[in-house]
Design an enzyme around this catalytic site. Sequence first.
Site, PDB file in Angstrom:
ATOM      1  NE  ARG A 102      -4.151  -1.964   1.936  1.00 54.74           N
ATOM      2  CZ  ARG A 102      -5.029  -2.357   2.847  1.00 54.74           C
ATOM      3  NH1 ARG A 102      -4.884  -1.972   4.091  1.00 54.74           N
ATOM      4  NH2 ARG A 102      -6.033  -3.129   2.500  1.00 54.74           N
ATOM      5  CE  LYS A 128     -21.742 -16.701   6.707  1.00 55.44           C
ATOM      6  NZ  LYS A 128     -21.985 -15.855   7.899  1.00 55.44           N
ATOM      7  N   GLY A 183     -10.618  -9.251  -1.275  1.00 56.74           N
ATOM      8  CA  GLY A 183      -9.422  -9.655  -0.560  1.00 56.74           C
ATOM      9  C   GLY A 183      -9.013 -11.097  -0.730  1.00 56.74           C
ATOM     10  N   GLY A 240     -14.401  -3.996   0.046  1.00 53.43           N
ATOM     11  CA  GLY A 240     -15.777  -3.498   0.056  1.00 53.43           C
ATOM     12  C   GLY A 240     -16.039  -2.490  -1.033  1.00 53.43           C
TER      13      GLY A 240
END
Length: 442
Positions: free
Chosen positions: A78, A243, A399, A422
């Site tokens: 990063r 999920k 991720g 996200g």
Amino acid sequence: MFLTSLTRCGTLKRTSTLRLHNYQSLLSYHTTRALLAKLNVEGLASKVDLKGQNVLMRVDLNVPLSKDDDVTVTDDTRLRAIVPTTKYLLDKGANVILCSHFGRPKGEIIEKGKNGRLNPVVPHLETLLGKNVLKVDDCMGEDVESAARALGSGDVMLLENTRFYKGETKNDPVLSEGLGKLADYFVMDAFGTAHRAHSSTAGVTQHMKLSAAGYLLDKELKYLKGAVDDPTRPLAAIVGGAKVSTKVPVLESLIEKCDKILLGGAMIFTFYKAKGLDTGNSIVEEDLVEVAKGLMAKAEEKGCELILPVDVVLADEFKADATTKVAGVEDMAGEWMGLDIGPESVKMFGEEIGKCNTIVFNGPMGVFEMPAFSNGTFSVAKYLAEATERGATTIVGGGDAVAAVNQGGYGDKVSHISTGGGASLELLEGKELPGVAALSED
């Protein structure tokens, strides 16, 4: 059941192989006019003489630290990601004031560790930028304003952890105004937090003359939105994970836009249950069986081919050394649980990927952290690399998918690896990201 992330901390170091593409490579990737509506850093430089000007730059310095000393940075991916934009601004003579959160201190001042001060990143930044970095111990206030006024031309200053202020995550107007007093111009280059309306990502723009996207953010928008809004067809999405509940919005959006969607991960068993199949001891979200039926019906209505695996790798328990067997999806029963897609499915997925010119990969096909159940995920990564080589646009977002692609050694063999989890999902869902919406129009 599938477990999509056994040790999230263990995947962080693998991401160090992420390829930082040159911004100019974007010129070869087509985008819609709408994508170009927001001002980017080069556009900012064309409108304003930045020499001697203070530019507040929101970045993501949320790097992992060694558990041994809580100081040593174990993966500087990063940090390297912010270099192109920072150096561009410095080359224009601007003073760059970097701001970032670090962990989740929740409004407390923590001296050391993952939720603490940003001091550990300073030596890395100085090495990467080839310049001294002035670190201050706050984000706003008279002392910080004085330090900002004293900057000359081409200086770098790093603010303290923005989340030492509880109001940061609530888009507190006081913090937004305090940050706004440090500069006249703002550059957003933290895609991973662009889906949050925080003081340092959205509110601060109200106190700036102009706000622009940095190279990293601009590239994410062009690849992710370009992939689904204006793709070179056929367009395929490969969606995995544990999920259905976490992927319903993105599946609904992708069904509207994709030619085909390939499903993997534990979510497939909810779809099998919706088709009336026995799923054995595999994880099923019973309350989402009807939702799965609805998604299959919507896909058929929209002409999107929803492709489920035809066989799975079963295990008698959730362990790396469990007894395993391969079974067709109509032969699942008893106490056996599915932990990966099977070899016939892998072959089928490879053939489908080979037919497509734009492919988005979000979520692993199985428990790739366990060698016995990693073949599906790593095979998909290999197929993406092959597709890239023949000229297809391949995008990895999320991720766990990113970790898997890098672990498999394919991180530098795909078109784009997204830096946001996200944020990537919300962009693929078609949502407006607050950190992008707040930027100036081009």
